[in-house]
Design a protein around this motif. Structure first.
Motif, PDB file in Angstrom:
ATOM      1  N   PRO A  89      21.493  20.618 -30.185  1.00 53.07           N
ATOM      2  CA  PRO A  89      20.929  21.904 -29.277  1.00 53.07           C
ATOM      3  C   PRO A  89      21.256  22.404 -28.582  1.00 53.07           C
ATOM      4  CG  PRO A  89      18.973  20.717 -29.485  1.00 53.07           C
ATOM      5  CD  PRO A  89      19.856  19.539 -30.565  1.00 53.07           C
ATOM      6  N   GLY A  90      21.845  23.621 -29.057  1.00 57.11           N
ATOM      7  CA  GLY A  90      23.163  24.355 -28.277  1.00 57.11           C
ATOM      8  C   GLY A  90      24.341  24.608 -28.903  1.00 57.11           C
ATOM      9  N   LEU A  91      24.607  23.669 -30.081  1.00 60.44           N
ATOM     10  CA  LEU A  91      25.799  23.869 -30.633  1.00 60.44           C
ATOM     11  C   LEU A  91      25.406  23.842 -32.778  1.00 60.44           C
ATOM     12  CD1 LEU A  91      27.962  20.657 -29.424  1.00 60.44           C
ATOM     13  CD2 LEU A  91      28.127  22.942 -28.217  1.00 60.44           C
ATOM     14  N   THR A  92      26.967  24.966 -32.474  1.00 56.11           N
ATOM     15  CA  THR A  92      26.023  24.989 -33.972  1.00 56.11           C
ATOM     16  C   THR A  92      27.514  25.438 -34.761  1.00 56.11           C
ATOM     17  OG1 THR A  92      27.015  27.970 -33.695  1.00 56.11           O
ATOM     18  CG2 THR A  92      24.301  27.002 -33.882  1.00 56.11           C
ATOM     19  N   THR A  93      27.931  24.791 -36.141  1.00 56.18           N
ATOM     20  CA  THR A  93      28.634  25.050 -36.690  1.00 56.18           C
ATOM     21  C   THR A  93      29.600  26.260 -37.896  1.00 56.18           C
ATOM     22  OG1 THR A  93      31.204  23.641 -37.669  1.00 56.18           O
ATOM     23  CG2 THR A  93      28.521  22.991 -38.223  1.00 56.18           C
ATOM     24  N   GLY A  94      30.496  26.675 -38.477  1.00 54.12           N
ATOM     25  CA  GLY A  94      30.415  27.500 -40.326  1.00 54.12           C
ATOM     26  C   GLY A  94      30.935  26.544 -40.717  1.00 54.12           C
ATOM     27  N   GLY A  95      31.759  24.949 -40.172  1.00 53.64           N
ATOM     28  CA  GLY A  95      32.497  24.345 -41.304  1.00 53.64           C
ATOM     29  C   GLY A  95      32.682  23.350 -40.438  1.00 53.64           C
ATOM     30  N   ALA A  96      34.309  23.314 -41.267  1.00 55.81           N
ATOM     31  CA  ALA A  96      35.361  22.099 -41.530  1.00 55.81           C
ATOM     32  C   ALA A  96      36.266  22.147 -41.939  1.00 55.81           C
ATOM     33  CB  ALA A  96      34.972  21.100 -41.062  1.00 55.81           C
ATOM     34  N   LEU A  97      37.273  21.987 -41.015  1.00 53.84           N
ATOM     35  CA  LEU A  97      38.655  22.704 -42.051  1.00 53.84           C
ATOM     36  C   LEU A  97      39.331  20.909 -42.924  1.00 53.84           C
ATOM     37  CD1 LEU A  97      40.725  25.146 -40.153  1.00 53.84           C
ATOM     38  CD2 LEU A  97      39.041  25.332 -41.666  1.00 53.84           C
ATOM     39  N   MET A  98      39.598  20.979 -43.726  1.00 50.41           N
ATOM     40  CA  MET A  98      40.483  19.449 -44.304  1.00 50.41           C
ATOM     41  C   MET A  98      42.461  19.520 -44.582  1.00 50.41           C
ATOM     42  SD  MET A  98      39.648  16.921 -45.439  1.00 50.41           S
ATOM     43  CE  MET A  98      40.995  15.134 -46.901  1.00 50.41           C
ATOM     44  N   TYR A  99      42.352  19.225 -43.549  1.00 48.77           N
ATOM     45  CA  TYR A  99      44.126  18.925 -43.311  1.00 48.77           C
ATOM     46  C   TYR A  99      44.684  18.080 -43.966  1.00 48.77           C
ATOM     47  CZ  TYR A  99      43.773  22.339 -39.237  1.00 48.77           C
ATOM     48  OH  TYR A  99      43.313  23.189 -39.395  1.00 48.77           O
ATOM     49  N   SER A 100      44.470  17.409 -44.651  1.00 45.97           N
ATOM     50  CA  SER A 100      44.866  15.922 -44.867  1.00 45.97           C
ATOM     51  C   SER A 100      45.999  16.542 -46.359  1.00 45.97           C
ATOM     52  CB  SER A 100      44.196  14.863 -45.618  1.00 45.97           C
ATOM     53  OG  SER A 100      43.838  14.441 -45.013  1.00 45.97           O
ATOM     54  N   THR A 101      47.751  15.875 -46.586  1.00 45.70           N
ATOM     55  CA  THR A 101      47.879  15.592 -47.888  1.00 45.70           C
ATOM     56  C   THR A 101      48.568  14.655 -48.496  1.00 45.70           C
ATOM     57  OG1 THR A 101      50.034  16.369 -46.475  1.00 45.70           O
ATOM     58  CG2 THR A 101      48.676  18.570 -46.820  1.00 45.70           C
ATOM     59  N   PRO A 102      49.455  14.663 -49.542  1.00 47.34           N
ATOM     60  CA  PRO A 102      49.157  15.489 -50.126  1.00 47.34           C
ATOM     61  C   PRO A 102      47.460  15.357 -51.118  1.00 47.34           C
ATOM     62  CG  PRO A 102      49.746  13.243 -51.221  1.00 47.34           C
ATOM     63  CD  PRO A 102      49.440  13.124 -49.983  1.00 47.34           C
ATOM     64  N   TYR A 103      47.192  16.748 -51.339  1.00 48.50           N
ATOM     65  CA  TYR A 103      45.886  16.857 -52.606  1.00 48.50           C
ATOM     66  C   TYR A 103      45.759  16.463 -53.234  1.00 48.50           C
ATOM     67  CZ  TYR A 103      47.471  21.141 -49.139  1.00 48.50           C
ATOM     68  OH  TYR A 103      47.662  21.417 -47.922  1.00 48.50           O
ATOM     69  N   ASP A 104      45.517  14.757 -53.210  1.00 51.42           N
ATOM     70  CA  ASP A 104      45.224  13.743 -54.843  1.00 51.42           C
ATOM     71  C   ASP A 104      43.637  13.927 -54.537  1.00 51.42           C
ATOM     72  OD1 ASP A 104      45.591  12.356 -52.221  1.00 51.42           O
ATOM     73  OD2 ASP A 104      46.409  11.057 -53.188  1.00 51.42           O
ATOM     74  N   TYR A 105      42.850  14.669 -53.804  1.00 52.89           N
ATOM     75  CA  TYR A 105      41.694  14.628 -54.114  1.00 52.89           C
ATOM     76  C   TYR A 105      41.438  15.798 -54.286  1.00 52.89           C
ATOM     77  CZ  TYR A 105      42.551  16.729 -49.101  1.00 52.89           C
ATOM     78  OH  TYR A 105      42.618  17.615 -48.703  1.00 52.89           O
ATOM     79  N   THR A 106      39.630  16.118 -54.378  1.00 56.73           N
ATOM     80  CA  THR A 106      38.858  17.024 -53.973  1.00 56.73           C
ATOM     81  C   THR A 106      38.091  16.716 -52.909  1.00 56.73           C
ATOM     82  OG1 THR A 106      37.291  15.908 -55.442  1.00 56.73           O
ATOM     83  CG2 THR A 106      38.874  17.032 -56.732  1.00 56.73           C
ATOM     84  N   PHE A 107      37.423  18.010 -52.576  1.00 56.79           N
ATOM     85  CA  PHE A 107      36.821  17.398 -51.125  1.00 56.79           C
ATOM     86  C   PHE A 107      35.724  18.978 -51.286  1.00 56.79           C
ATOM     87  CE2 PHE A 107      35.648  16.938 -47.073  1.00 56.79           C
ATOM     88  CZ  PHE A 107      35.570  18.589 -45.912  1.00 56.79           C
ATOM     89  N   ASP A 108      34.590  19.326 -50.605  1.00 54.55           N
ATOM     90  CA  ASP A 108      34.187  19.650 -50.530  1.00 54.55           C
ATOM     91  C   ASP A 108      33.137  20.333 -49.456  1.00 54.55           C
ATOM     92  OD1 ASP A 108      30.760  19.333 -51.839  1.00 54.55           O
ATOM     93  OD2 ASP A 108      32.422  19.004 -53.698  1.00 54.55           O
ATOM     94  N   GLN A 109      31.808  20.983 -49.110  1.00 51.47           N
ATOM     95  CA  GLN A 109      31.103  20.610 -47.949  1.00 51.47           C
ATOM     96  C   GLN A 109      29.552  22.035 -48.036  1.00 51.47           C
ATOM     97  OE1 GLN A 109      32.571  22.208 -44.106  1.00 51.47           O
ATOM     98  NE2 GLN A 109      34.529  22.806 -45.287  1.00 51.47           N
TER      99      GLN A 109
END
Length: 371
Positions: A89-109
């Protein structure tokens, strides 16, 4: 009344030593602060999670922290890796940023409406020692935040659950390591549905929190798990498949599985290969190769008829390691949509000397070099 210390002073030397040993043996052991080591026989894929960063500690402030997951076992970690982050309680997030390269993956949240629960899905292959991270953006409200930030990771093939939970206490003492309990599935509410998917299924059991649901090898299109049940929606499929709940504590199959009826959904678009970052490599194999194209997600790579190793594919980018071979072969990608058509840009020549590919498609590959 005779106290313990008085009894010790009046005893002979041997009795003194015995009493002291008993005194230390009776003292409580300190709480464990590091994960228990996995059994010596626990070989295979293992994914571990950790967190660190700039946590907001005051009202009306901002911060961020990294949640990192690493391949820490003896073999590749592959397939679907599921992550959760829960905020106090008291903390919130709007989401995360994904930084890893190369882009040999898929990512969703996805983020819960109250901003305190984040779930993310990473699909890719990681060799032992390689990791990825996401940066979670957080803010505090009008009150001083306090409580535990909890991050978890889960993969169906994980052999060691002792490093699958990471906690950080905001404005408070840190907690001992949290080792999750193994899931147990006792029932499944619906066992048949159309091949097109979209069937609501409830799976019941214990220890299901922070989990996700697989129908065969495919993730449910939606799922929400509490400690005692998971509500999931089937993806498209065909035939009879096992239903598996995967949590940070392990994986458990539902009794009986799920049977698809009627035709499966239309296959996705076929993969297309437009270039390689390397046009050649030694005949013994072991060359790291990037494959560029489209519709590649979840694919496998072949050099001629021989499968590549350590393959990881995003939507437009794959990485892999060449097998042993000879001559010139086509490098193809196979997905549920089929196998890529062969083109001049996908040729790979086995030689004693490595040659860098100079085609325009490969110039945009991360780390590509020209000669």
């Amino acid at each position: 009344m005779t106290t313990r210390s008085a009894a010790v002073r009046s005893a002979p030397a041997l009795t003194i030593l015995t009493a002291l040993l008993a005194l230390f043996a009776a003292s409580p052991a300190p709480a464990a602060t590091t994960p228990a080591s996995p059994p010596a026989s626990a070989t295979g894929p293992n994914v571990a999670v950790s967190q660190a960063g700039n946590y907001p500690t005051q009202p009306n402030s901002y911060g961020n922290f990294s949640v990192r997951w690493s391949s820490a076992g003896t073999t590749d970690t592959t397939g679907i890796t599921h992550l959760t982050v829960d905020l106090p309680p008291g903390l919130t997030t709007g989401g995360a940023l994904m930084y890893s390269t190369p882009y040999d993956y898929t990512f969703d949240q996805t983020v819960s409406p109250d901003g305190r629960h984040l779930e993310a899905t990473f699909r890719g292959t990681r060799v032992p020692g390689r990791g990825d991270f996401m940066k979670v953006q957080v803010s505090s409200g009008a009150e001083r935040p306090s409580g535990v930030i909890r991050a978890t990771v889960a993969n169906r093939d994980d052999v060691d659950a002792t490093d699958n939970v990471s906690t950080y206490t905001v404005n408070g003492p840190q907690r001992p390591v949290d080792v999750p309990r193994r899931p147990v599935v006792t029932g499944i509410g619906t066992t048949t549905g159309p091949g097109a998917g979209g069937t609501a299924v409830t799976v019941t059991g214990t220890g299901l929190d922070d989990g996700f649901v697989l129908f065969g090898a495919d993730q449910a299109t939606t799922s929400h798990c509490t400690a005692t049940q998971c509500a999931a929606t089937t993806p498209g499929g065909s035939g009879s498949v096992p239903v598996t709940v995967v949590t940070p504590g392990g994986a458990a199959d539902a009794p009986g599985g799920f049977a698809y009826t009627g035709p499966p959904p239309a296959p996705p678009a076929a993969p297309v290969v437009t270039g390689l970052n390397r046009a050649s490599g030694p005949s013994q194999g072991g060359t790291s190769v990037y494959v560029l194209g489209k519709n590649l997600a979840g694919g496998t790579i072949a050099f001629g008829d021989a499968p590549a190793a350590h393959v990881s594919c995003g939507e437009s980018f794959c990485s892999g390691t060449s097998p042993a071979g000879s001559g010139t072969v086509h490098v193809t990608v196979t997905t549920a949509g089929g196998t890529s058509a062969t083109v001049d840009a996908d040729r790979f020549t086995y030689t004693g000397t490595e040659v860098m590919y100079t085609g325009p498609a490969a110039a945009s590959a991360p780390g590509a070099r020209r000669r």
